[in-house]
Design a protein around this motif. Structure first.
Motif, short mmCIF file in Angstrom:
data_model
loop_
_atom_site.label_atom_id
_atom_site.label_comp_id
_atom_site.label_asym_id
_atom_site.label_seq_id
_atom_site.Cartn_x
_atom_site.Cartn_y
_atom_site.Cartn_z
N ASN A 107 43.92 35.15 33.96
CA ASN A 107 43.57 35.86 34.49
C ASN A 107 43.22 36.52 35.34
OD1 ASN A 107 43.82 38.86 33.04
ND2 ASN A 107 42.42 37.98 31.45
N PRO A 134 42.11 28.79 32.47
CA PRO A 134 42.33 30.15 31.56
C PRO A 134 42.21 29.85 30.05
CG PRO A 134 44.41 29.54 32.73
CD PRO A 134 43.54 28.13 33.12
N ARG A 135 42.41 29.00 29.90
CA ARG A 135 41.73 29.13 27.99
C ARG A 135 40.26 28.64 27.64
NH1 ARG A 135 45.10 28.63 24.00
NH2 ARG A 135 43.66 27.63 22.64
N ILE A 159 38.84 32.39 29.06
CA ILE A 159 39.11 33.48 27.22
C ILE A 159 38.02 33.25 26.42
CG2 ILE A 159 40.38 33.81 26.12
CD1 ILE A 159 43.28 33.58 27.65
N ARG A 160 38.04 31.73 25.80
CA ARG A 160 37.10 30.42 25.22
C ARG A 160 35.86 31.59 25.71
NH1 ARG A 160 37.87 25.99 25.70
NH2 ARG A 160 39.44 26.23 23.89
N LEU A 215 34.87 34.99 24.91
CA LEU A 215 35.02 35.65 23.41
C LEU A 215 33.33 34.89 22.48
CD1 LEU A 215 38.57 34.56 22.11
CD2 LEU A 215 37.93 36.90 22.83
N VAL A 236 41.98 32.76 21.03
CA VAL A 236 42.34 32.08 22.62
C VAL A 236 44.33 31.99 22.35
CG1 VAL A 236 42.68 30.29 24.52
CG2 VAL A 236 40.79 31.24 23.37
N ILE A 273 45.85 35.41 22.75
CA ILE A 273 45.56 36.02 23.99
C ILE A 273 46.33 35.65 24.75
CG2 ILE A 273 44.28 36.86 25.68
CD1 ILE A 273 41.60 37.03 23.28
N GLN A 274 46.98 34.22 25.36
CA GLN A 274 47.80 34.19 26.18
C GLN A 274 49.25 33.50 25.83
OE1 GLN A 274 45.83 30.11 26.39
NE2 GLN A 274 45.72 30.02 28.61
N ARG A 317 45.18 41.07 27.69
CA ARG A 317 43.73 39.90 27.96
C ARG A 317 42.99 41.75 29.26
NH1 ARG A 317 46.61 35.42 30.81
NH2 ARG A 317 48.20 35.12 29.94
#
Length: 157
Positions: free
Chosen positions: A44, A80-81, A84-85, A88, A147, A150-151, A157
């Motif tokens: 992202n 990516p995880r 994002i994690r 958040l 997560v 979103i993925q 995103r």
């Protein structure tokens, strides 16, 4: 190379994403197609990420990159995880690893998902997302549940 399951697009591998977006004659990616390929591979990125990489490599806006440089950029951007994690976690006010409805509302506002909406619409949207992702029905989302949502493209995103 796009994989779908009930309409949800799963990220491609790095190589598949590169091959999907590369110029067929030069076997390279332009700057704009690099952004698309990174999205395809599950990243992202923001335009600033691409611009900084281009500058670091001494490239002009019209230069391209091959697979090795694309892979380097992908790795530089991180998992990516995890990205994002970590983002958040900044909204998890009580640091319990869960996102409640108020925290979810703040996430959605920050992402621009609730622009120009009424309070009733906001409440409905937050409730809808909680109903989809709250598997144990505790009126909260585990950060990892969010997560995944979103993925999977269920939330922008």
């Amino acid at each position: 190379m796009e994989k779908t399951l009930k309409g949800i697009r799963a990220p491609s591998t790095i190589r598949e994403a590169f091959d999907e977006w590369k110029d067929k004659q030069s076997n390279c990616l332009t700057k704009s197609k690099t952004l698309n390929a990174l999205f395809e591979a599950g990243q992202n990125p923001i335009e600033r990420d691409i611009n900084m990489f281009w500058k670091k490599k001494g490239k002009s806006d019209t230069d391209t990159l091959g697979f090795e440089e694309f892979e380097e950029l992908f790795i530089q951007l991180g998992n990516p995880r995890d990205v994002i994690r970590n983002a958040l976690k900044h909204f998890d006010a009580n640091e319990n690893g869960k996102i409640d409805s108020d925290e979810l509302r703040e996430i959605l506002k920050a992402a621009g998902e609730l622009e120009n909406t009424s309070q009733v619409t906001e409440d409905s949207y937050v409730a809808l997302i909680l109903s989809i992702g709250d598997r144990n029905k505790n009126h909260e989302l585990e950060i990892d549940e969010l997560v995944t949502m979103i993925q999977d493209g269920l939330i922008k995103r």
